[in-house]
Write an enzyme that holds these catalytic residues in place. Structure first.
Site, PDB file in Angstrom:
ATOM      1  N   TYR A 178       8.626 -36.688 -15.550  1.00 53.49           N
ATOM      2  CA  TYR A 178       9.789 -37.367 -14.975  1.00 53.49           C
ATOM      3  C   TYR A 178       9.561 -38.855 -15.206  1.00 53.49           C
ATOM      4  O   TYR A 178       8.697 -39.476 -14.602  1.00 53.49           O
ATOM      5  CB  TYR A 178       9.929 -37.094 -13.483  1.00 53.49           C
ATOM      6  CG  TYR A 178      10.204 -35.641 -13.128  1.00 53.49           C
ATOM      7  CD1 TYR A 178      10.737 -34.747 -14.044  1.00 53.49           C
ATOM      8  CD2 TYR A 178       9.932 -35.163 -11.852  1.00 53.49           C
ATOM      9  CE1 TYR A 178      10.988 -33.424 -13.716  1.00 53.49           C
ATOM     10  CE2 TYR A 178      10.181 -33.834 -11.511  1.00 53.49           C
ATOM     11  CZ  TYR A 178      10.706 -32.973 -12.446  1.00 53.49           C
ATOM     12  OH  TYR A 178      10.947 -31.669 -12.113  1.00 53.49           O
ATOM     13  N   PHE A 196      16.973 -26.897  -8.338  1.00 58.69           N
ATOM     14  CA  PHE A 196      18.424 -27.046  -8.247  1.00 58.69           C
ATOM     15  C   PHE A 196      18.973 -26.372  -6.978  1.00 58.69           C
ATOM     16  O   PHE A 196      19.987 -25.654  -7.035  1.00 58.69           O
ATOM     17  CB  PHE A 196      19.133 -26.457  -9.478  1.00 58.69           C
ATOM     18  CG  PHE A 196      18.848 -27.164 -10.781  1.00 58.69           C
ATOM     19  CD1 PHE A 196      18.304 -28.439 -10.810  1.00 58.69           C
ATOM     20  CD2 PHE A 196      19.162 -26.555 -12.002  1.00 58.69           C
ATOM     21  CE1 PHE A 196      18.058 -29.095 -12.023  1.00 58.69           C
ATOM     22  CE2 PHE A 196      18.922 -27.192 -13.219  1.00 58.69           C
ATOM     23  CZ  PHE A 196      18.362 -28.462 -13.223  1.00 58.69           C
ATOM     24  N   PRO A 197      18.342 -26.577  -5.813  1.00 56.65           N
ATOM     25  CA  PRO A 197      18.847 -25.923  -4.585  1.00 56.65           C
ATOM     26  C   PRO A 197      20.268 -26.362  -4.233  1.00 56.65           C
ATOM     27  O   PRO A 197      21.004 -25.620  -3.587  1.00 56.65           O
ATOM     28  CB  PRO A 197      17.854 -26.374  -3.509  1.00 56.65           C
ATOM     29  CG  PRO A 197      17.253 -27.650  -4.042  1.00 56.65           C
ATOM     30  CD  PRO A 197      17.194 -27.458  -5.540  1.00 56.65           C
ATOM     31  N   LEU A 198      20.640 -27.564  -4.705  1.00 61.75           N
ATOM     32  CA  LEU A 198      22.004 -28.059  -4.439  1.00 61.75           C
ATOM     33  C   LEU A 198      22.851 -27.997  -5.703  1.00 61.75           C
ATOM     34  O   LEU A 198      23.926 -28.587  -5.765  1.00 61.75           O
ATOM     35  CB  LEU A 198      21.937 -29.515  -3.930  1.00 61.75           C
ATOM     36  CG  LEU A 198      21.182 -29.710  -2.613  1.00 61.75           C
ATOM     37  CD1 LEU A 198      21.033 -31.195  -2.285  1.00 61.75           C
ATOM     38  CD2 LEU A 198      21.903 -28.985  -1.482  1.00 61.75           C
ATOM     39  N   GLY A 228      21.659 -29.054  -8.722  1.00 61.16           N
ATOM     40  CA  GLY A 228      21.025 -29.913  -9.735  1.00 61.16           C
ATOM     41  C   GLY A 228      21.986 -30.891 -10.363  1.00 61.16           C
ATOM     42  O   GLY A 228      22.714 -31.600  -9.660  1.00 61.16           O
ATOM     43  N   PHE A 229      22.029 -30.897 -11.711  1.00 60.75           N
ATOM     44  CA  PHE A 229      22.834 -31.906 -12.423  1.00 60.75           C
ATOM     45  C   PHE A 229      24.345 -31.698 -12.199  1.00 60.75           C
ATOM     46  O   PHE A 229      25.137 -32.608 -12.416  1.00 60.75           O
ATOM     47  CB  PHE A 229      22.512 -31.877 -13.924  1.00 60.75           C
ATOM     48  CG  PHE A 229      21.082 -32.276 -14.216  1.00 60.75           C
ATOM     49  CD1 PHE A 229      20.641 -33.574 -13.958  1.00 60.75           C
ATOM     50  CD2 PHE A 229      20.170 -31.362 -14.732  1.00 60.75           C
ATOM     51  CE1 PHE A 229      19.333 -33.954 -14.215  1.00 60.75           C
ATOM     52  CE2 PHE A 229      18.851 -31.725 -14.992  1.00 60.75           C
ATOM     53  CZ  PHE A 229      18.426 -33.027 -14.732  1.00 60.75           C
ATOM     54  N   THR A 230      24.724 -30.471 -11.783  1.00 56.40           N
ATOM     55  CA  THR A 230      26.138 -30.244 -11.433  1.00 56.40           C
ATOM     56  C   THR A 230      26.171 -29.722  -9.994  1.00 56.40           C
ATOM     57  O   THR A 230      26.211 -28.511  -9.779  1.00 56.40           O
ATOM     58  CB  THR A 230      26.792 -29.211 -12.383  1.00 56.40           C
ATOM     59  OG1 THR A 230      25.890 -28.106 -12.530  1.00 56.40           O
ATOM     60  CG2 THR A 230      27.107 -29.777 -13.725  1.00 56.40           C
ATOM     61  N   PRO A 231      26.102 -30.630  -9.011  1.00 54.89           N
ATOM     62  CA  PRO A 231      26.013 -30.211  -7.606  1.00 54.89           C
ATOM     63  C   PRO A 231      27.045 -29.136  -7.241  1.00 54.89           C
ATOM     64  O   PRO A 231      28.170 -29.132  -7.747  1.00 54.89           O
ATOM     65  CB  PRO A 231      26.225 -31.518  -6.837  1.00 54.89           C
ATOM     66  CG  PRO A 231      25.713 -32.583  -7.768  1.00 54.89           C
ATOM     67  CD  PRO A 231      26.067 -32.093  -9.154  1.00 54.89           C
ATOM     68  N   LEU A 232      26.619 -28.215  -6.367  1.00 53.31           N
ATOM     69  CA  LEU A 232      27.437 -27.069  -5.971  1.00 53.31           C
ATOM     70  C   LEU A 232      28.811 -27.516  -5.486  1.00 53.31           C
ATOM     71  O   LEU A 232      28.912 -28.458  -4.702  1.00 53.31           O
ATOM     72  CB  LEU A 232      26.762 -26.336  -4.808  1.00 53.31           C
ATOM     73  CG  LEU A 232      25.465 -25.587  -5.103  1.00 53.31           C
ATOM     74  CD1 LEU A 232      24.793 -25.182  -3.800  1.00 53.31           C
ATOM     75  CD2 LEU A 232      25.751 -24.364  -5.972  1.00 53.31           C
TER      76      LEU A 232
END
Ligand SMILES: NC(=O)c1ccc[n+]([C@@H]2O[C@H](COP(=O)([O-])OP(=O)(O)OC[C@H]3O[C@@H](n4cnc5c(N)ncnc54)[C@H](OP(=O)(O)O)[C@@H]3O)[C@@H](O)[C@H]2O)c1
Length: 295
Positions: free
Chosen positions: A64, A214-216, A218-222
């Site tokens: 990162y 990506f619990p939320l 990730g790069f495309t939030p839920l």
């Protein structure tokens, strides 16, 4: 120390007890997870606020930035609190164009462990995940033994305490467990991506932590109308409901939601106190079906 996030409970990661509400540091790098943070002071503040709130499990990686996120963690938090578990991952490197390249060779794995030690300022890494490239954000079958054997050797040498796996299938977890104990598995999983249902149950029986990336989203939030409606009914935010759902889903799930903002961090940690009634759980369980591609 007792904190509000204690409501989310604890789980054993390796041989340490960590709070299930943790933090993932990937969002602290610059755009595209490359280069320095957009706001260096804010990055330090997010890490310090997380630890102050009781977070004692932080997920990171030397690719990162690269290097940048580990260096920011060291600047913000060293000397580290005794109970802080830093978990890193190896198996990739970054191209000068910000690309993500595989780095699976013995030499690359060894040098990645040394990069993590140096940039975090540690003599031993608590948990190192071997991250398989697979299908980028989903696993694919294939041998894993050679890489796990390299990590097992580094563990024997005392450079690593515990080994985890990322982006792997159930068969790969089993193959790795024949070589060395596995402390955790980190795969993509959230309200809309639920491919790992059976794996989560198996790992729970084996006392192995499951750490969704990506619990939320990730790069495309839920984004889901059902999620927004449930959140409004509970006077919570959609992100809080998504995290509370994961906490409810299985006791071996550890959260490492990522953010570059102190306000979002605090909002996310407050999900530890959100109870989801049975009827909300039923509605949320339907989201995966809404998200599934039509056949
Ligand atoms: N093993 C792997 O292959 C792998 C892959 C990806 C990630 N990871 C790990 O998993 C951790 C979590 O993944 P992630 O950070 O990519 O994704 P995530 O936690 O699903 O979502 C992060 C995104 O949601 C936004 N966000 C967070 N809290 C929010 C809130 N309360 N309201 C609105 N937006 C919010 C963040 O933006 P803001 O910064 O604006 O809040 C960011 O864009 C990473 O930090 C990393 O440690 C591992």
């Amino acid at each position: 120390m007792t904190t509000a996030i204690d409501k989310a409970g604890t789980f054993t990661l390796g041989d340490r007890t960590v709070r299930r509400m943790g933090y993932g540091a990937m969002q602290l790098a610059g755009p595209g997870v490359f280069g320095p943070p957009r706001d260096h002071a804010q990055a330090l503040a997010v890490l310090r606020a997380a630890v102050e709130a009781g977070v004692n499990h932080i997920d990171t990686c030397d690719y990162y930035g690269p290097h940048v996120v580990n260096q920011v963690i060291r600047e913000a938090l060293a000397p580290y609190p005794d109970d802080l578990t830093l978990v890193t991952k190896i198996g990739a490197r970054r191209g000068s164009d910000a690309s993500w390249l595989p780095a699976f060779s013995r030499e690359e794995l060894i040098s990645a462990v040394h990069d993590n030690l140096r940039n975090l300022g540690l003599e031993r890494l608590e948990v190192v995940n071997f991250r398989r490239m697979g299908k980028v954000h989903a696993p694919s079958e294939g041998p894993i033994e050679a890489e796990v054997e390299v990590l097992a050797e580094l563990r024997e040498q005392g450079l690593i305490r515990h080994i985890g796996l990322s982006n792997v299938t159930a068969a790969q977890v089993e193959a790795a467990r024949k070589i060395v104990p596995i402390a955790c598995v980190q795969n993509q999983y959230n309200l809309a991506h639920r491919e790992d249902e059976a794996l989560i149950a198996t790992l729970a029986e084996q006392g192995i932590a499951y750490v969704p990336f990506f619990p939320l989203g990730g790069f495309t939030p839920l984004q889901s109308e059902t999620l927004s409606r449930v959140a409004a009914d509970l006077h919570a935010t959609p992100m809080q409901v998504a995290l509370a759902w994961l906490l409810h889903r299985s006791p071996n799930i550890l959260l490492i939601s990522g953010t570059s903002s102190v306000a979002h961090l605090q909002e996310n940690l407050a999900a530890a106190e959100l109870a989801l009634p049975a009827e909300a759980l039923t509605r949320l369980d339907g989201i995966a079906k809404e998200a599934a591609p039509a056949h």
